[in-house]
Design a protein around this motif. Sequence first.
Motif, PDB file in Angstrom:
ATOM      1  N   CYS A 115       0.859  -1.196   0.000  1.00  0.00           N
ATOM      2  CA  CYS A 115       0.000   0.000   0.000  1.00  0.00           C
ATOM      3  C   CYS A 115       0.896   1.248   0.000  1.00  0.00           C
ATOM      4  CB  CYS A 115      -0.936  -0.071   1.208  1.00  0.00           C
ATOM      5  SG  CYS A 115      -2.095  -1.472   1.114  1.00  0.00           S
ATOM      6  N   SER A 116       0.528   2.259   0.779  1.00  0.00           N
ATOM      7  CA  SER A 116       1.261   3.522   0.645  1.00  0.00           C
ATOM      8  C   SER A 116       0.790   4.522   1.696  1.00  0.00           C
ATOM      9  CB  SER A 116       0.980   4.095  -0.750  1.00  0.00           C
ATOM     10  OG  SER A 116       1.285   5.480  -0.821  1.00  0.00           O
ATOM     11  N   MET A 117       1.536   5.619   1.866  1.00  0.00           N
ATOM     12  CA  MET A 117       1.026   6.753   2.644  1.00  0.00           C
ATOM     13  C   MET A 117      -0.291   7.212   2.011  1.00  0.00           C
ATOM     14  SD  MET A 117       3.185   7.565   5.077  1.00  0.00           S
ATOM     15  CE  MET A 117       3.001   5.809   5.301  1.00  0.00           C
ATOM     16  N   MET A 118      -0.353   7.026   0.668  1.00  0.00           N
ATOM     17  CA  MET A 118      -1.540   7.465  -0.055  1.00  0.00           C
ATOM     18  C   MET A 118      -2.703   6.490   0.105  1.00  0.00           C
ATOM     19  SD  MET A 118       0.920   9.287  -1.074  1.00  0.00           S
ATOM     20  CE  MET A 118       0.734  11.000  -0.616  1.00  0.00           C
ATOM     21  N   GLN A 132      11.191   4.912  -8.368  1.00  0.00           N
ATOM     22  CA  GLN A 132       9.863   5.532  -8.443  1.00  0.00           C
ATOM     23  C   GLN A 132       9.857   6.930  -7.832  1.00  0.00           C
ATOM     24  OE1 GLN A 132       7.180   6.231  -5.915  1.00  0.00           O
ATOM     25  NE2 GLN A 132       5.509   4.862  -6.485  1.00  0.00           N
ATOM     26  N   THR A 133      10.692   7.144  -6.812  1.00  0.00           N
ATOM     27  CA  THR A 133      10.695   8.465  -6.160  1.00  0.00           C
ATOM     28  C   THR A 133      11.913   9.292  -6.549  1.00  0.00           C
ATOM     29  OG1 THR A 133      11.802   7.458  -4.245  1.00  0.00           O
ATOM     30  CG2 THR A 133       9.372   7.718  -4.131  1.00  0.00           C
ATOM     31  N   ALA A 134      12.719   8.778  -7.477  1.00  0.00           N
ATOM     32  CA  ALA A 134      13.925   9.521  -7.881  1.00  0.00           C
ATOM     33  C   ALA A 134      13.599  10.954  -8.327  1.00  0.00           C
ATOM     34  CB  ALA A 134      14.671   8.755  -8.972  1.00  0.00           C
ATOM     35  N   THR A 147      -1.425  16.071  -7.338  1.00  0.00           N
ATOM     36  CA  THR A 147      -0.959  15.357  -8.548  1.00  0.00           C
ATOM     37  C   THR A 147      -1.003  13.828  -8.468  1.00  0.00           C
ATOM     38  OG1 THR A 147       1.417  15.076  -8.045  1.00  0.00           O
ATOM     39  CG2 THR A 147       0.714  17.234  -8.919  1.00  0.00           C
ATOM     40  N   VAL A 148      -1.471  13.249  -7.339  1.00  0.00           N
ATOM     41  CA  VAL A 148      -1.452  11.787  -7.284  1.00  0.00           C
ATOM     42  C   VAL A 148      -2.857  11.198  -7.097  1.00  0.00           C
ATOM     43  CG1 VAL A 148       0.958  11.648  -6.468  1.00  0.00           C
ATOM     44  CG2 VAL A 148      -0.905  11.769  -4.794  1.00  0.00           C
ATOM     45  N   SER A 149      -3.859  11.811  -7.741  1.00  0.00           N
ATOM     46  CA  SER A 149      -5.264  11.359  -7.538  1.00  0.00           C
ATOM     47  C   SER A 149      -5.447   9.886  -7.888  1.00  0.00           C
ATOM     48  CB  SER A 149      -6.208  12.210  -8.397  1.00  0.00           C
ATOM     49  OG  SER A 149      -5.850  12.102  -9.774  1.00  0.00           O
ATOM     50  N   ALA A 150      -4.909   9.455  -9.033  1.00  0.00           N
ATOM     51  CA  ALA A 150      -5.107   8.058  -9.456  1.00  0.00           C
ATOM     52  C   ALA A 150      -4.414   7.113  -8.488  1.00  0.00           C
ATOM     53  CB  ALA A 150      -4.550   7.859 -10.868  1.00  0.00           C
ATOM     54  N   TYR A 151      -3.199   7.467  -8.120  1.00  0.00           N
ATOM     55  CA  TYR A 151      -2.394   6.615  -7.242  1.00  0.00           C
ATOM     56  C   TYR A 151      -3.047   6.499  -5.865  1.00  0.00           C
ATOM     57  CZ  TYR A 151       1.949   5.002  -4.956  1.00  0.00           C
ATOM     58  OH  TYR A 151       2.899   4.289  -4.264  1.00  0.00           O
ATOM     59  N   ALA A 152      -3.524   7.616  -5.329  1.00  0.00           N
ATOM     60  CA  ALA A 152      -4.172   7.579  -4.002  1.00  0.00           C
ATOM     61  C   ALA A 152      -5.468   6.773  -4.069  1.00  0.00           C
ATOM     62  CB  ALA A 152      -4.454   9.008  -3.533  1.00  0.00           C
ATOM     63  N   GLY A 185       2.518  -0.496   4.314  1.00  0.00           N
ATOM     64  CA  GLY A 185       2.401   0.887   3.824  1.00  0.00           C
ATOM     65  C   GLY A 185       3.741   1.574   3.999  1.00  0.00           C
ATOM     66  N   PRO A 186       4.599   1.526   2.961  1.00  0.00           N
ATOM     67  CA  PRO A 186       5.911   2.167   3.083  1.00  0.00           C
ATOM     68  C   PRO A 186       5.744   3.681   3.164  1.00  0.00           C
ATOM     69  CG  PRO A 186       5.859   0.608   1.257  1.00  0.00           C
ATOM     70  CD  PRO A 186       4.446   0.860   1.673  1.00  0.00           C
ATOM     71  N   GLY A 187       6.665   4.334   3.834  1.00  0.00           N
ATOM     72  CA  GLY A 187       6.706   5.798   3.811  1.00  0.00           C
ATOM     73  C   GLY A 187       7.353   6.247   2.515  1.00  0.00           C
ATOM     74  N   TYR A 188       8.285   7.184   2.598  1.00  0.00           N
ATOM     75  CA  TYR A 188       8.982   7.628   1.377  1.00  0.00           C
ATOM     76  C   TYR A 188      10.321   6.920   1.281  1.00  0.00           C
ATOM     77  CZ  TYR A 188       5.371  10.733  -0.086  1.00  0.00           C
ATOM     78  OH  TYR A 188       4.178  11.199  -0.569  1.00  0.00           O
TER      79      TYR A 188
HETATM   80  C1  GCO Z   1       4.596  10.649  -4.231  1.00  0.00           C
HETATM   81  C2  GCO Z   1       5.372   9.395  -3.910  1.00  0.00           C
HETATM   82  C3  GCO Z   1       4.591   8.549  -2.935  1.00  0.00           C
HETATM   83  C4  GCO Z   1       5.371   7.326  -2.604  1.00  0.00           C
HETATM   84  C5  GCO Z   1       4.644   6.458  -1.654  1.00  0.00           C
HETATM   85  C6  GCO Z   1       4.425   7.107  -0.320  1.00  0.00           C
HETATM   86  O1  GCO Z   1       4.618  11.088  -5.392  1.00  0.00           O
HETATM   87  O2  GCO Z   1       3.987  11.158  -3.287  1.00  0.00           O
HETATM   88  O3  GCO Z   1       5.670   8.671  -5.080  1.00  0.00           O
HETATM   89  O4  GCO Z   1       3.353   8.233  -3.471  1.00  0.00           O
HETATM   90  O5  GCO Z   1       5.616   6.573  -3.746  1.00  0.00           O
HETATM   91  O6  GCO Z   1       3.488   5.925  -2.176  1.00  0.00           O
HETATM   92  O7  GCO Z   1       3.966   6.106   0.569  1.00  0.00           O
END
Ligand code: GCO
Length: 271
Positions: A150-153, A201-203, A160-165, A193-196
Amino acid sequence: MAKAFEMKDFDLTGKVAWVTGASYGIGFAIAKAFHAAGAKIVFNDRGQEQLDKGFANYKENGMNDVHGYICDVTKEDQVIETVKKIEKDVGVVDILVNNAGIIKRIPMTEMSAEDFRAVIDVDLNAPFIVSKAVIPGMIKKGHGKIINICSMMSELGRETVSAYAAAKGGLKMLTKNICSEYGADNIQCNGIGPGYIATPQTAPLREKQPDGSRHPFDQFICGRTPAGRWLDPEELAGPAVFLASDASNAVNGHILYVDGGILAYIGKQPK
Ligand code: GCO
Ligand code: NAP
């Protein structure tokens, strides 16, 4: 009466573990940890070139016995075919980690419905497809572990992360529903649920600015994390082994946040 706890309850020896999309990043770190705990490792990627890169990464880490398959997790026919190959080549899947995922960072009003659907397809529909394909084997075997990344989201939104959340929020509820529907078959389905985490992916969120200064988001996240830093994929290994092992047989439908405390913290006060 449950048996007394022993350290071997954390042992994954002999278990078949499929970590989806684990050529690198978080999935790779989890697969490495499962291997160290004794599991037989299965991973997949979308094409031969990516798969070969994955094999090279495993080999570089002394893991010459992993099994890799070309499989786009959004394509149900490929997933069904892959499960058949895994069961023939390795054995029935004991542990599934739905790790494969994408993100598209686009302001919602500028995001096409196609882009929205593409993220939902990988991050939510695929965990449904892959879980549906492996659960029958787990039922026959009398046990199974499913871990959804899962995710913080899954809990918070941001620009900017509507689809992902939406996908990760849905994945949290899919986790609870698999728990509810298959707990009686001794299948435990939990989320991490990983943090950052510092991965490809987060580069883009950590890139140095043209003047050499830190990315504003990099500074923001370090201010939202009590330890003041990004986390490393390896820091997810222990929680993943716990949720994949007999040590967590009474844990079901739980999202274990491995976020360094982000969800508990209002954020560093400006000096
Ligand atoms: C973002 C990040 C996050 C992390 C992760 C946080 O753009 O905010 O990519 O979404 O990937 O999901 O838990
Ligand atoms: P990553 O570095 O981008 O790796 C994603 C992996 O998924 C890659 O191996 C990718 O393979 C694979 N993949 C993507 N689409 C696929 C598909 N259709 N079929 C098969 N494989 C596919 O991401 P990550 O940071 O390791 O993240 C892994 C998971 O953790 C994701 O679900 C992500 O949402 C989640 N997560 C990440 C963070 C973070 O901060 N990094 C935090 C919370 C949650 P290709 O090389 O073929 O693209």
